[in-house]
Design a protein around this motif. Structure first.
Motif, PDB file in Angstrom:
ATOM      1  N   ASP A 240       0.671  -1.503   0.039  1.00  0.00           N
ATOM      2  CA  ASP A 240      -0.025   0.099  -0.018  1.00  0.00           C
ATOM      3  C   ASP A 240       1.088   1.191   0.210  1.00  0.00           C
ATOM      4  OD1 ASP A 240      -1.678   2.270   0.834  1.00  0.00           O
ATOM      5  OD2 ASP A 240      -3.070   0.811   1.640  1.00  0.00           O
ATOM      6  N   PRO A 241       0.697   2.314  -0.780  1.00  0.00           N
ATOM      7  CA  PRO A 241       1.700   3.395  -1.177  1.00  0.00           C
ATOM      8  C   PRO A 241       1.596   4.258   0.109  1.00  0.00           C
ATOM      9  CG  PRO A 241      -0.283   3.675  -2.425  1.00  0.00           C
ATOM     10  CD  PRO A 241      -0.489   2.136  -1.874  1.00  0.00           C
ATOM     11  N   LYS A 242       0.556   3.818   1.270  1.00  0.00           N
ATOM     12  CA  LYS A 242       0.667   4.861   2.344  1.00  0.00           C
ATOM     13  C   LYS A 242       1.990   4.418   3.092  1.00  0.00           C
ATOM     14  CE  LYS A 242      -2.326   2.165   5.789  1.00  0.00           C
ATOM     15  NZ  LYS A 242      -3.284   2.260   6.307  1.00  0.00           N
ATOM     16  N   TYR A 243       2.510   3.435   3.063  1.00  0.00           N
ATOM     17  CA  TYR A 243       3.508   2.871   3.795  1.00  0.00           C
ATOM     18  C   TYR A 243       4.987   3.247   3.207  1.00  0.00           C
ATOM     19  CZ  TYR A 243       0.159  -0.243   5.969  1.00  0.00           C
ATOM     20  OH  TYR A 243      -1.247  -0.770   6.533  1.00  0.00           O
ATOM     21  N   ILE A 244       5.668   3.893   4.203  1.00  0.00           N
ATOM     22  CA  ILE A 244       6.940   4.612   3.622  1.00  0.00           C
ATOM     23  C   ILE A 244       7.945   3.752   3.373  1.00  0.00           C
ATOM     24  CG2 ILE A 244       6.175   6.898   4.410  1.00  0.00           C
ATOM     25  CD1 ILE A 244       8.249   6.443   6.657  1.00  0.00           C
ATOM     26  N   ASP A 245       9.017   3.962   2.425  1.00  0.00           N
ATOM     27  CA  ASP A 245      10.051   3.146   2.395  1.00  0.00           C
ATOM     28  C   ASP A 245      10.653   2.795   3.548  1.00  0.00           C
ATOM     29  OD1 ASP A 245       9.316   2.992  -0.582  1.00  0.00           O
ATOM     30  OD2 ASP A 245      11.007   4.711  -1.039  1.00  0.00           O
ATOM     31  N   TRP A 246      11.048   3.718   4.375  1.00  0.00           N
ATOM     32  CA  TRP A 246      11.930   3.435   5.531  1.00  0.00           C
ATOM     33  C   TRP A 246      11.126   2.397   6.353  1.00  0.00           C
ATOM     34  CZ3 TRP A 246      15.720   3.165   8.488  1.00  0.00           C
ATOM     35  CH2 TRP A 246      15.383   2.814   9.913  1.00  0.00           C
ATOM     36  N   MET A 247       9.949   2.325   6.431  1.00  0.00           N
ATOM     37  CA  MET A 247       9.219   1.123   7.426  1.00  0.00           C
ATOM     38  C   MET A 247       9.651  -0.165   6.728  1.00  0.00           C
ATOM     39  SD  MET A 247       5.140   0.670   7.818  1.00  0.00           S
ATOM     40  CE  MET A 247       4.585  -0.849   6.904  1.00  0.00           C
ATOM     41  N   LYS A 248       9.520  -0.273   5.394  1.00  0.00           N
ATOM     42  CA  LYS A 248       9.891  -1.538   4.847  1.00  0.00           C
ATOM     43  C   LYS A 248      11.417  -1.787   4.773  1.00  0.00           C
ATOM     44  CE  LYS A 248       6.170  -0.103   1.235  1.00  0.00           C
ATOM     45  NZ  LYS A 248       5.836   0.295   0.234  1.00  0.00           N
ATOM     46  N   ALA A 249      11.997  -0.764   4.602  1.00  0.00           N
ATOM     47  CA  ALA A 249      13.567  -0.688   4.854  1.00  0.00           C
ATOM     48  C   ALA A 249      14.092  -1.390   6.071  1.00  0.00           C
ATOM     49  CB  ALA A 249      14.466   0.300   4.242  1.00  0.00           C
TER      50      ALA A 249
ATOM     51  N   ASP B 227      -2.595   1.137  13.225  1.00  0.00           N
ATOM     52  CA  ASP B 227      -2.468   1.418  11.657  1.00  0.00           C
ATOM     53  C   ASP B 227      -3.612   2.454  11.449  1.00  0.00           C
ATOM     54  OD1 ASP B 227      -1.606   1.476   9.120  1.00  0.00           O
ATOM     55  OD2 ASP B 227      -2.963  -0.091   8.343  1.00  0.00           O
ATOM     56  N   GLU B 228      -4.741   2.488  11.901  1.00  0.00           N
ATOM     57  CA  GLU B 228      -5.657   3.650  11.832  1.00  0.00           C
ATOM     58  C   GLU B 228      -5.504   4.833  12.572  1.00  0.00           C
ATOM     59  OE1 GLU B 228      -9.693   1.915  12.267  1.00  0.00           O
ATOM     60  OE2 GLU B 228      -9.059  -0.093  11.171  1.00  0.00           O
ATOM     61  N   ILE B 229      -5.018   4.785  13.567  1.00  0.00           N
ATOM     62  CA  ILE B 229      -4.459   5.873  14.460  1.00  0.00           C
ATOM     63  C   ILE B 229      -3.282   6.653  13.991  1.00  0.00           C
ATOM     64  CG2 ILE B 229      -5.915   5.226  16.357  1.00  0.00           C
ATOM     65  CD1 ILE B 229      -3.288   4.837  17.878  1.00  0.00           C
ATOM     66  N   SER B 230      -2.314   5.983  13.009  1.00  0.00           N
ATOM     67  CA  SER B 230      -1.353   6.807  12.446  1.00  0.00           C
ATOM     68  C   SER B 230      -1.617   7.769  11.518  1.00  0.00           C
ATOM     69  CB  SER B 230      -0.331   5.592  11.904  1.00  0.00           C
ATOM     70  OG  SER B 230      -0.164   4.600  12.718  1.00  0.00           O
ATOM     71  N   LEU B 231      -0.907   8.744  11.494  1.00  0.00           N
ATOM     72  CA  LEU B 231      -1.181  10.193  10.506  1.00  0.00           C
ATOM     73  C   LEU B 231      -0.835   9.761   9.101  1.00  0.00           C
ATOM     74  CD1 LEU B 231      -0.116  12.839  13.080  1.00  0.00           C
ATOM     75  CD2 LEU B 231      -2.614  11.930  12.490  1.00  0.00           C
ATOM     76  N   ASN B 232       0.184   9.132   8.779  1.00  0.00           N
ATOM     77  CA  ASN B 232       0.715   8.842   7.489  1.00  0.00           C
ATOM     78  C   ASN B 232       0.997   9.837   6.889  1.00  0.00           C
ATOM     79  OD1 ASN B 232       0.845   5.889   7.744  1.00  0.00           O
ATOM     80  ND2 ASN B 232      -1.524   5.831   7.845  1.00  0.00           N
ATOM     81  N   GLU B 233       0.448  10.042   5.572  1.00  0.00           N
ATOM     82  CA  GLU B 233       0.535  11.401   4.761  1.00  0.00           C
ATOM     83  C   GLU B 233       0.362  12.703   5.505  1.00  0.00           C
ATOM     84  OE1 GLU B 233       2.289  13.345   1.569  1.00  0.00           O
ATOM     85  OE2 GLU B 233       2.289  11.162   2.029  1.00  0.00           O
ATOM     86  N   GLU B 234      -0.968  12.606   6.315  1.00  0.00           N
ATOM     87  CA  GLU B 234      -0.942  14.161   6.991  1.00  0.00           C
ATOM     88  C   GLU B 234      -0.075  14.382   7.989  1.00  0.00           C
ATOM     89  OE1 GLU B 234      -4.704  15.939   9.845  1.00  0.00           O
ATOM     90  OE2 GLU B 234      -4.749  13.876   9.170  1.00  0.00           O
ATOM     91  N   GLY B 235       0.507  13.191   8.548  1.00  0.00           N
ATOM     92  CA  GLY B 235       1.459  13.697   9.539  1.00  0.00           C
ATOM     93  C   GLY B 235       2.863  14.499   8.756  1.00  0.00           C
ATOM     94  N   ARG B 236       3.160  13.404   7.534  1.00  0.00           N
ATOM     95  CA  ARG B 236       4.278  13.936   7.111  1.00  0.00           C
ATOM     96  C   ARG B 236       4.414  15.198   6.451  1.00  0.00           C
ATOM     97  NH1 ARG B 236       3.780   8.311   6.054  1.00  0.00           N
ATOM     98  NH2 ARG B 236       2.845   8.563   3.949  1.00  0.00           N
ATOM     99  N   LYS B 237       3.026  15.650   6.115  1.00  0.00           N
ATOM    100  CA  LYS B 237       2.773  17.205   5.652  1.00  0.00           C
ATOM    101  C   LYS B 237       2.981  18.146   6.946  1.00  0.00           C
ATOM    102  CE  LYS B 237      -0.134  16.158   1.572  1.00  0.00           C
ATOM    103  NZ  LYS B 237      -1.654  15.993   0.987  1.00  0.00           N
ATOM    104  N   LEU B 238       2.470  17.436   8.033  1.00  0.00           N
ATOM    105  CA  LEU B 238       2.491  18.520   9.071  1.00  0.00           C
ATOM    106  C   LEU B 238       4.128  18.769   9.367  1.00  0.00           C
ATOM    107  CD1 LEU B 238      -0.609  17.104  11.080  1.00  0.00           C
ATOM    108  CD2 LEU B 238      -0.383  19.735   9.918  1.00  0.00           C
ATOM    109  N   SER B 239       5.047  17.697   9.373  1.00  0.00           N
ATOM    110  CA  SER B 239       6.188  17.670   9.825  1.00  0.00           C
ATOM    111  C   SER B 239       6.942  18.763   8.762  1.00  0.00           C
ATOM    112  CB  SER B 239       6.705  16.252   9.407  1.00  0.00           C
ATOM    113  OG  SER B 239       6.363  15.354  10.659  1.00  0.00           O
ATOM    114  N   GLU B 240       6.555  18.785   7.386  1.00  0.00           N
ATOM    115  CA  GLU B 240       7.181  19.447   6.559  1.00  0.00           C
ATOM    116  C   GLU B 240       6.856  21.085   6.835  1.00  0.00           C
ATOM    117  OE1 GLU B 240       7.027  18.859   2.412  1.00  0.00           O
ATOM    118  OE2 GLU B 240       7.538  16.675   2.574  1.00  0.00           O
ATOM    119  N   GLN B 241       5.685  21.250   7.014  1.00  0.00           N
ATOM    120  CA  GLN B 241       5.267  22.555   7.647  1.00  0.00           C
ATOM    121  C   GLN B 241       6.161  23.123   8.698  1.00  0.00           C
ATOM    122  OE1 GLN B 241       1.140  22.536   8.369  1.00  0.00           O
ATOM    123  NE2 GLN B 241       0.579  21.794   6.240  1.00  0.00           N
TER     124      GLN B 241
END
Length: 463
Positions: free
Chosen positions: A158-167, A375-389
């Motif tokens: 699933d594309p919501k999972y980042i490469d770091w998680m898989k690596a 899994d459902e309480i993880s922010l995923n893309e939303e969290g990453r956008k907030l981090s970038e901000q």
């Protein structure tokens, strides 16, 4: 974060200290497991996905364990957008599964694995989902069955999972770790003000052109190493050193040249510092230190202080150090780049030995549903956008911000910290090739038997 020496995992209940609930008290008795009702499942309603089951936990608690405060966003005093967003997800999950989500701090960092294994063997793990350093989990906890693969329940592609998680979170072709953001990357800070003053090429510009390689880095470091006051002594160094001293600096160069300490080409656990890529990297460190003398000598106890004092153009460290450097370097502009690409590398990558992820306790009575809740309480893309901000507010210029964003999508794992005394042995190699001026091949051969013995013991103890 400090490295952790793995504790021997107890293999019989007779070795388990009695642990009741979240108490840290122990006695000479082993506690009897208290039966807990498991989740009830029924056929999915018409509105649910075809393969989704309705789960009713009937008010049970799903426990999420960590060794630190603040894991529960509901308890954070000054809540930001990320905390507010996750609180909404927690409330939705509690309603959906008819449960209570409880964050549990159980013991400190040094006792965390021991607490987890003893409570698991007693039949009552202190949490269903546990935060684990990767070098705790692999190979010991995974091989001994204290944590279990999660790819039986989620689609890792699933594309919501980042490469770091898989690596970082995979082991033996199975996914164990769940995480929605990458850890702090390790790179090179540089004093842009000093770079301009000395008339040097900007490392970021070289990086963007794909020219930030060993040859350019060595040339840059030599030019930056100067006697600026004419007293015959070097007072500005190309590199003041690194967080973790020259050991960590050398470590990065080994891995960014596609070398390794403890993995062969297939990914199997095996002593690998004597392979071509690793020896090439260690020789490069030797040349920087002994031939060019562009790394500050004698090696400072705290290289960041030397960098702050203007005694060097570059300092290698974790991204989280930026705030402290900025506060102490008023009037100086900072830059941040990847380590240079080694001859065997095809792209820029940041490596870290410190990556922790959420994992599922094998002994959880509600393992599958606990994983889905996490899994459902993880922010995923939303969290990453907030981090970038938030990075927009802290990074000093668009160039360093761009590098930080690139690093977030290009980070990998240094795994050898799980080997007992692995860091100490590697540090001995680096000391030999710098202070002792021993050839890399000789330094590696010297500790090879010890490394191999430690790896063999680790693998044997993990059965």
């Amino acid at each position: 974060m400090k490295a952790f020496k793995l504790l021997a995992i107890p293999v019989a209940l007779t070795m388990v200290a009695g642990v009741v609930g979240c108490s840290q008290g122990t006695d000479n008795k082993t506690s009897s497991p208290t039966p807990q009702p498991t989740a009830q499942t029924t056929a999915a309603p018409q509105s649910a996905k075809p393969d989704e089951k309705k789960v009713d936990l009937k008010g049970q608690s799903i426990k999420i364990g960590a060794w630190y405060d603040g894991a529960d966003p509901r308890t954070v005093k000054e809540k930001g957008p990320a905390e507010e967003a996750q609180i909404k997800l927690i409330e939705a999950a509690e309603k959906k599964y008819n449960c209570k989500i409880e964050f549990v701090k159980f013991g400190d960092y040094d006792k965390y694995v021991e607490n987890f294994t003893t409570t698991s063997l007693s039949g009552q793990p202190f949490a269903d989902i546990v935060r684990m350093e990767l070098f705790w989990a692999f190979p010991q906890l995974a091989n001994k069955g204290f944590v279990q693969p999660i790819d039986q329940w989620i689609k890792v592609s699933d594309p919501k999972y980042i490469d770091w998680m898989k690596a970082g979170g995979s082991y033996n072709n199975h996914q164990y770790g769940l995480i929605d953001s990458a850890p702090s990357p390790y790179g090179i800070f540089y004093n842009k003000t000093l770079v301009q003053k000395l008339g040097l090429e900007d490392p970021y510009e070289l990086q963007q052109k794909g020219q930030w390689n060993w040859e350019k880095f060595r040339e840059f470091s030599k030019k930056a190493t100067q006697d600026t006051n004419g007293d015959g002594k070097t007072d500005v160094w190309g590199i003041t050193g690194a967080y973790g001293k020259v050991k960590a600096f050398a470590e990065q160069l080994v891995y960014t040249n596609k070398g390794a300490v403890d993995k062969d080409a297939s990914g199997a656990i095996k002593f690998s510092l004597n392979n071509e890529n690793s020896i090439q990297a260690l020789q490069y460190v030797s040349d920087l230190f002994n031939v060019d003398k562009s790394i500050e000598q004698p090696i400072p106890e705290d290289a960041s202080k030397e960098f702050v004092a203007g005694k060097g153009v570059m300092y290698a460290g974790f991204s989280w150090e930026l705030g402290g450097l900025k506060d102490n370097m008023k009037g100086q502009e900072l830059g941040y780049v990847f380590f240079p690409k080694g001859p065997k590398a095809d792209k820029y990558v940041s490596y870290t030995p410190f990556g922790n992820m959420w994992m599922v306790s094998k002994y959880s009575k509600n393992a599958e549903v606990a994983l889905h809740i996490m899994d459902e309480i993880s922010l995923n893309e939303e969290g990453r956008k907030l981090s970038e901000q938030s990075w927009q507010q802290s990074y000093p210029n668009k160039e360093s911000m761009d590098t930080r964003k690139q690093m977030d999508k290009s980070i990998n794992y240094i795994s050898y910290y799980g080997i007992p005394d692995g860091e100490k042995l590697f540090e001995g190699i680096v000391k030999d090739i710098t202070e002792g001026k021993v050839s890399p091949a000789t330094a590696v051969d010297k500790v090879k038997p010890q490394f191999e013995a430690k790896i063999s013991k680790l693998l044997e103890d993990s059965k």
